[in-house]
Enzyme design. Structure first.
Site, PDB file in Angstrom:
ATOM      1  N   HIS A   1      50.717  45.181  25.109  1.00 25.12           N
ATOM      2  CA  HIS A   1      50.410  44.331  26.254  1.00 25.12           C
ATOM      3  C   HIS A   1      50.639  45.105  27.560  1.00 25.12           C
ATOM      4  O   HIS A   1      51.609  45.867  27.663  1.00 25.12           O
ATOM      5  CB  HIS A   1      51.320  43.096  26.233  1.00 25.12           C
ATOM      6  CG  HIS A   1      50.875  41.998  27.130  1.00 25.12           C
ATOM      7  ND1 HIS A   1      50.169  40.907  26.677  1.00 25.12           N
ATOM      8  CD2 HIS A   1      51.022  41.814  28.459  1.00 25.12           C
ATOM      9  CE1 HIS A   1      49.919  40.094  27.694  1.00 25.12           C
ATOM     10  NE2 HIS A   1      50.423  40.639  28.793  1.00 25.12           N
TER      11      HIS A   1
ATOM     12  N   HIS B   1      52.199  46.173  30.572  1.00 20.09           N
ATOM     13  CA  HIS B   1      53.507  45.862  31.138  1.00 20.09           C
ATOM     14  C   HIS B   1      54.191  47.147  31.598  1.00 20.09           C
ATOM     15  O   HIS B   1      53.802  48.249  31.217  1.00 20.09           O
ATOM     16  CB  HIS B   1      54.398  45.160  30.109  1.00 20.09           C
ATOM     17  CG  HIS B   1      54.911  46.062  29.030  1.00 20.09           C
ATOM     18  ND1 HIS B   1      54.111  46.555  28.019  1.00 20.09           N
ATOM     19  CD2 HIS B   1      56.148  46.589  28.810  1.00 20.09           C
ATOM     20  CE1 HIS B   1      54.828  47.332  27.221  1.00 20.09           C
ATOM     21  NE2 HIS B   1      56.070  47.376  27.676  1.00 20.09           N
TER      22      HIS B   1
END
Length: 347
Positions: free
Chosen positions: A167, A169
């Site tokens: 993801h 991040h």
């Protein structure tokens, strides 16, 4: 920007950052979590004079989960994650498996978007501006923590870098000491001031602008260049033209222009090795002045972006000279790297 502070089921802090001022964040973390237990400690190396974080609890952290079990995606369809809400703009929370905790500092995770399949380069300028606001706010908050001496905002991107969650991040470390790289920079800055009466960061930026061969991008308020003595095959330093010690001191004009410049840099990084190549792995690292130390106003906030990929399908390994003696050997001349990054301007 609207900021909403809440807590997760185990007591860790979670902060939502939203573009819309009327956004309501009242979702509750429904997971049956035990309180976080960490074993982080800082040990000083007597010979080198630097510090090492010992954090054995990190051996059990989540490792390459399938996309439908990603802990950084929002909670929806009965699947509970680190983010209780069903959607978010930017979210920041205390790391469940921190390298630094308690008296040893603090570690936070920054989720740039709820979209699992996008990269930072795929964000809109509005989204990137909100991430900058989150970085700035966390720097301001952590500056007030008694155990934090320096704040480090960074993104690791790509499996080659060691990323364990796909993801989009980044992370924020609040160190309880001044990091070795920053100590070296501050020492050089002090020496330069004593010898010339000028600021070293100002002179470095001025030299690169005057030479021009290593400049990649110029804006009204930012300049990006490959450093004269680049350590990595493709490495770019992004400086605000008006020197400031940390993110809190950027003015509105610099904040407005930053997403344009930074997104363009990231998109060029993905084009370095030509069409059909996988996304370029990189580390993006903000360098900020430590708090409460003499000479911090001499420090120049800047971002360092670099990849460990040296050519198509080949990585730059930190072998004997680099790992054993901290002497880097770069196979790509900085001028050639800058030329390549100018050639691959995104369309």
């Amino acid at each position: 920007m609207k900021k909403t502070v809440t807590t997760l089921a185990d007591g860790r802090e979670l902060i939502y950052y939203d573009s819309a001022d009327d956004t309501v964040r009242d979702a509750v973390d429904q997971r049956p979590l035990d309180a976080v237990s960490t074993s982080s400690e800082i040990r000083r190396d007597a010979l080198l004079g630097d510090s090492v974080a010992i954090a054995s609890h990190r051996q059990g952290r989540t490792y390459h989960p399938p996309a439908d079990e990603c802990p950084l995606c929002p909670s929806r369809d009965g699947r509970l994650s680190e983010i209780p809400d069903s959607h978010y703009d930017v979210a920041v929370f205390e790391n469940r498996f921190p390298s630094l905790a308690g008296d040893s500092g603090r570690c936070e995770v920054v989720c740039f978007t709820s979209d699992h399949d996008v990269s930072f380069a795929g964000l809109t300028e509005e989204q990137a501006a909100l991430v900058l606001e989150a970085w700035t706010d966390r720097t301001a908050e952590l500056a007030e923590h008694p155990q934090v001496t320096q704040v480090f905002c960074f993104e690791n991107r790509g499996a080659e870098i060691g990323v364990t969650l796909g993801h989009p991040h980044g992370q924020i470390y609040g160190y309880p000491f001044v990091t070795p790289r920053t100590e070296l920079m501050m020492r050089s800055t002090e020496t330069h001031r004593a010898e010339t009466g000028r600021n070293l960061f100002d002179d470095v930026v001025a030299r690169e602008l005057a030479d021009g061969t290593r400049v990649v991008l110029e804006g009204e308020h930012w300049v990006a260049f490959v450093p004269y003595a680049a350590h990595w095959p493709y490495e770019v330093h992004l400086h605000p033209r008006r020197r400031v010690p940390d993110l809190r001191e950027l003015d509105d004009d610099a904040r407005t222009e930053f997403p344009q410049i930074y997104l363009e840099l990231l998109r060029r990084f993905d084009r370095i090795f030509g069409p059909g190549e996988p996304p370029t792995p990189y580390i993006s690292a903000w360098h900020q002045a430590p708090f409460g130390i003499p000479g911090r106003e001499e420090f120049g906030l800047h971002l360092e972006l670099f990849t460990i990929r040296r050519t198509s399908g080949k990585l730059k390994f930190l072998a004997g000279s680099e790992s054993g003696m901290s002497v880097f050997i770069n196979d790509v001349p900085p001028e050639a790297a800058a030329q390549r990054l100018r050639e691959v301007a995104s369309e």
